[in-house]
Scaffold this motif. Sequence first.
Motif, PDB file in Angstrom:
ATOM      1  N   LEU A 220      14.753  48.912  65.232  1.00  0.00           N
ATOM      2  CA  LEU A 220      14.766  49.075  63.776  1.00  0.00           C
ATOM      3  C   LEU A 220      14.231  47.828  63.075  1.00  0.00           C
ATOM      4  N   LYS A 221      14.642  46.658  63.555  1.00  0.00           N
ATOM      5  CA  LYS A 221      14.184  45.413  62.953  1.00  0.00           C
ATOM      6  C   LYS A 221      12.679  45.255  63.098  1.00  0.00           C
ATOM      7  N   MET A 222      12.142  45.591  64.264  1.00  0.00           N
ATOM      8  CA  MET A 222      10.707  45.469  64.505  1.00  0.00           C
ATOM      9  C   MET A 222       9.923  46.440  63.615  1.00  0.00           C
ATOM     10  N   LEU A 223      10.416  47.667  63.476  1.00  0.00           N
ATOM     11  CA  LEU A 223       9.726  48.640  62.623  1.00  0.00           C
ATOM     12  C   LEU A 223       9.732  48.193  61.163  1.00  0.00           C
ATOM     13  N   GLU A 224      10.845  47.621  60.709  1.00  0.00           N
ATOM     14  CA  GLU A 224      10.910  47.124  59.331  1.00  0.00           C
ATOM     15  C   GLU A 224       9.914  45.997  59.115  1.00  0.00           C
ATOM     16  N   GLU A 225       9.802  45.087  60.079  1.00  0.00           N
ATOM     17  CA  GLU A 225       8.855  43.977  59.956  1.00  0.00           C
ATOM     18  C   GLU A 225       7.425  44.498  59.878  1.00  0.00           C
ATOM     19  N   ARG A 226       7.108  45.499  60.705  1.00  0.00           N
ATOM     20  CA  ARG A 226       5.754  46.060  60.685  1.00  0.00           C
ATOM     21  C   ARG A 226       5.488  46.768  59.358  1.00  0.00           C
ATOM     22  N   LEU A 228       6.794  46.042  56.395  1.00  0.00           N
ATOM     23  CA  LEU A 228       6.588  45.031  55.362  1.00  0.00           C
ATOM     24  C   LEU A 228       5.216  44.391  55.497  1.00  0.00           C
ATOM     25  N   ALA A 229       4.774  44.163  56.738  1.00  0.00           N
ATOM     26  CA  ALA A 229       3.457  43.554  56.956  1.00  0.00           C
ATOM     27  C   ALA A 229       2.360  44.462  56.411  1.00  0.00           C
ATOM     28  N   LEU A 234      -1.377  45.762  51.612  1.00  0.00           N
ATOM     29  CA  LEU A 234      -1.699  46.917  50.772  1.00  0.00           C
ATOM     30  C   LEU A 234      -2.108  48.148  51.591  1.00  0.00           C
ATOM     31  N   GLU A 235      -1.625  48.218  52.848  1.00  0.00           N
ATOM     32  CA  GLU A 235      -1.900  49.377  53.713  1.00  0.00           C
ATOM     33  C   GLU A 235      -0.720  50.365  53.566  1.00  0.00           C
ATOM     34  N   ALA A 239       2.311  51.939  56.033  1.00  0.00           N
ATOM     35  CA  ALA A 239       3.680  51.541  55.701  1.00  0.00           C
ATOM     36  C   ALA A 239       4.554  52.776  55.486  1.00  0.00           C
ATOM     37  N   ALA A 240       3.990  53.799  54.830  1.00  0.00           N
ATOM     38  CA  ALA A 240       4.758  55.031  54.601  1.00  0.00           C
ATOM     39  C   ALA A 240       5.088  55.728  55.916  1.00  0.00           C
ATOM     40  N   GLU A 241       4.152  55.714  56.877  1.00  0.00           N
ATOM     41  CA  GLU A 241       4.415  56.312  58.190  1.00  0.00           C
ATOM     42  C   GLU A 241       5.585  55.616  58.879  1.00  0.00           C
ATOM     43  N   LEU A 242       5.571  54.272  58.813  1.00  0.00           N
ATOM     44  CA  LEU A 242       6.660  53.515  59.437  1.00  0.00           C
ATOM     45  C   LEU A 242       7.976  53.744  58.695  1.00  0.00           C
ATOM     46  N   ARG A 243       7.909  53.853  57.370  1.00  0.00           N
ATOM     47  CA  ARG A 243       9.118  54.141  56.602  1.00  0.00           C
ATOM     48  C   ARG A 243       9.724  55.471  57.035  1.00  0.00           C
ATOM     49  N   ASN A 244       8.872  56.483  57.212  1.00  0.00           N
ATOM     50  CA  ASN A 244       9.352  57.795  57.661  1.00  0.00           C
ATOM     51  C   ASN A 244       9.964  57.713  59.062  1.00  0.00           C
ATOM     52  N   GLN A 245       9.353  56.900  59.910  1.00  0.00           N
ATOM     53  CA  GLN A 245       9.867  56.747  61.269  1.00  0.00           C
ATOM     54  C   GLN A 245      11.235  56.049  61.257  1.00  0.00           C
ATOM     55  N   ILE A 246      11.368  55.029  60.417  1.00  0.00           N
ATOM     56  CA  ILE A 246      12.653  54.318  60.298  1.00  0.00           C
ATOM     57  C   ILE A 246      13.729  55.258  59.777  1.00  0.00           C
ATOM     58  N   THR A 247      13.369  56.080  58.766  1.00  0.00           N
ATOM     59  CA  THR A 247      14.325  57.033  58.210  1.00  0.00           C
ATOM     60  C   THR A 247      14.778  58.037  59.266  1.00  0.00           C
ATOM     61  N   ALA A 248      13.798  58.555  60.028  1.00  0.00           N
ATOM     62  CA  ALA A 248      14.129  59.525  61.074  1.00  0.00           C
ATOM     63  C   ALA A 248      15.002  58.899  62.148  1.00  0.00           C
ATOM     64  N   LEU A 249      14.671  57.659  62.545  1.00  0.00           N
ATOM     65  CA  LEU A 249      15.446  56.975  63.580  1.00  0.00           C
ATOM     66  C   LEU A 249      16.865  56.705  63.083  1.00  0.00           C
ATOM     67  N   SER A 250      17.017  56.269  61.847  1.00  0.00           N
ATOM     68  CA  SER A 250      18.347  56.004  61.302  1.00  0.00           C
ATOM     69  C   SER A 250      19.180  57.276  61.236  1.00  0.00           C
ATOM     70  N   ARG A 251      18.536  58.381  60.851  1.00  0.00           N
ATOM     71  CA  ARG A 251      19.250  59.654  60.776  1.00  0.00           C
ATOM     72  C   ARG A 251      19.705  60.101  62.161  1.00  0.00           C
ATOM     73  N   VAL A 252      18.820  59.934  63.151  1.00  0.00           N
ATOM     74  CA  VAL A 252      19.159  60.324  64.519  1.00  0.00           C
ATOM     75  C   VAL A 252      20.295  59.464  65.060  1.00  0.00           C
ATOM     76  N   LEU A 253      20.239  58.160  64.803  1.00  0.00           N
ATOM     77  CA  LEU A 253      21.296  57.272  65.273  1.00  0.00           C
ATOM     78  C   LEU A 253      22.636  57.677  64.681  1.00  0.00           C
ATOM     79  N   HIS A 254      22.617  58.079  63.412  1.00  0.00           N
ATOM     80  CA  HIS A 254      23.861  58.491  62.765  1.00  0.00           C
ATOM     81  C   HIS A 254      24.358  59.827  63.323  1.00  0.00           C
TER      82      HIS A 254
END
Length: 655
Positions: A220-226, A228-229, A234-235, A239-254
């Motif tokens: 999760l930390k690595m995906l957040e860093e990517r 933000l980068a 301005l890509e 960034a939106a793709e990674l945001r969606n992936q983080i959201t999906a991963l967080s939901r699955v973990l929960h």
Amino acid sequence: MSDAHSEELLAQVAALPPLPGVYRYFDADGALLYVGKARNLKKRVSSYFTKNHGGTRIGHMVGKIVRLETTVVRSEAEALLLENNLIKSLNPKYNILFRDDKSYPFLKITGVAARDGTGDAPGQRFPRMAYYRGAIDKRHRYFGPYPSGWAVKETIQLLQKVFRLRTCEDTVFANRSRPCLLYQIKRCTGPCVGLISPEAYAVDVQNAEAMLRGETQELLKMLEERMLAHSERLEFEQAAELRNQITALSRVLHQQAIETASDKDVDILAVRVQGGRACVNLAMVRGGRHLGDRPYFPVHVDDATAVFAPEDGPEDGLEEMGATQAPPVEQQVLAAFIAQHYISVPIPPVLVASEPVDKALLEALSEQAGLRVTAVHQPREQRRAWLEMAQKNADIQLARLLAEEGSQQARTRALAEALQLDAEDLDHLTIECFDISHTAGESTQASCVVFHHHKMQSSEYRRFKIEGITGGDDYAAMRQVLTRRYRPVAEAQREAGGAEPAAGQARLPDLVLVDGGKGQVSMAREVFTELGLDLSRIVGVEKGEGRKVGLEELVFADGREKVYLGKDSAALMLVAQIRDEAHRFAITGMRAARAKVRVGGSRLEDIPGVGPKKRARLLQRFGGVRGVGEASVEDLATVDGISRELAEEIYRALR
């Protein structure tokens, strides 16, 4: 006690070396009685023959010993591992034995070279996730083992939601012209049609592997860093793709309640013993996720625990340490399970157990696995919750087993009483049942299934290929199978002069069931009369009015009146169970034989000079056996490796 043994055996015992090793005891029939290990073979084995064990089970076993075999090893750890390898493979009567015929499933990610997206094969450029059982291939990565197929498939679905890796076969992947439904529902990134680069896909693969290893917080930390980068550059789409992936991963973990504690791979072992039976419930935690459990039920518990005392008693020099009492039966069962189970299954670094685990056993397993294995007996916090859950499941599984066995024993007793059989030793009441199966006279097969010790004994089933009869003549088929099965029994009885044949020779079962009425019973009576066997053993299962289940009647070969047991009878339930199993076994054998004949596989295989490679080339060239059979000699000779002479031989064989 030594007076009952031969001088040769006692001399062999006296000559044993004071070294670590494994010993094996055999009876007069050559059957293996016991396998044990020793730090000092001379002391350990001598203790059996110098001490008077009286009428105990140890004494009963020692009285049967006529032969001894030993194997010297380098250390106690080697002795322990060899001992349990032999127990698992040889099934001695006085050892706790765990049988687990099912292999464990793994989650496989194909291709070693796929980490950087390079390589030629689709499995290397775009690795796929797959459910897998079998031998490990170093070209792929494996995660597990998992306790059940459901746990693997659930994990694959989880990874599809987050990282969208492909699951399709390479042949399907290579021939796609447009993305499949999984791409449409956002479960795949569409690598088959170039919708993601090999480099980007390789990153998803690495992230999926990190999640499988339990590195969720780091991921999760690595995906957040990517993310933000990409935002700083301005890509925003990336960034939106990674945001969606983080959201999906967080939901699955929960949703999956994935633990974020330090435990990544742990096995939880809970033991319960009751009514002479035991259950070990194994729960698995992999990558921080609790994946479910699986129960194991050992055999020989009573006999094995009764002869266990000398193994760690004062005879082995442990008296000064106070080890004069055998450990509790739960501890013995757990030790046997750990030693036998982890011979063939990868062991995690931590075992959480309901009973203490011997340090020598852990050291041996650590040495074998190449990693330090520890055991926790009184866990806290999350581990305690896992253990309590495993203990509860062990209680439930053992109660279920005892209920099933009680019901099965009641059925056996009911049948013995209904047929006036000897009910004193129900465990050894043996029933053999025969059935005939064919399709319009084609590929006739007879089955013989065996029942004793209150359950079907699949290892003793037999199939008979029926030949030399008119197709569809079930009576002739029954005559042939009964003659082939029981002629050796009649010969053994004649050799014994009418007495019970010696152990290891063919014996007549207590009951011979034939699936049929008066006609089949008459045929069985003729066979038994010719062979001089007891007619009272033959019972036919005649279908009732309208062939309805529960209306069956039992027909006897010795002239007794028919017996209707009643549709709610426990005895009829057992008869129906055995009859249906014989029918199932005959049908599967007949279908396999019929398929082999119709496909023609055996015809090609039987031609001298046509091995697997040539057969594969022929089938590939002509599209199947039918095409090979229709090909000319000239056409056959054009196949690589097929000479003119061999082509003529194939042509003659298939025509």
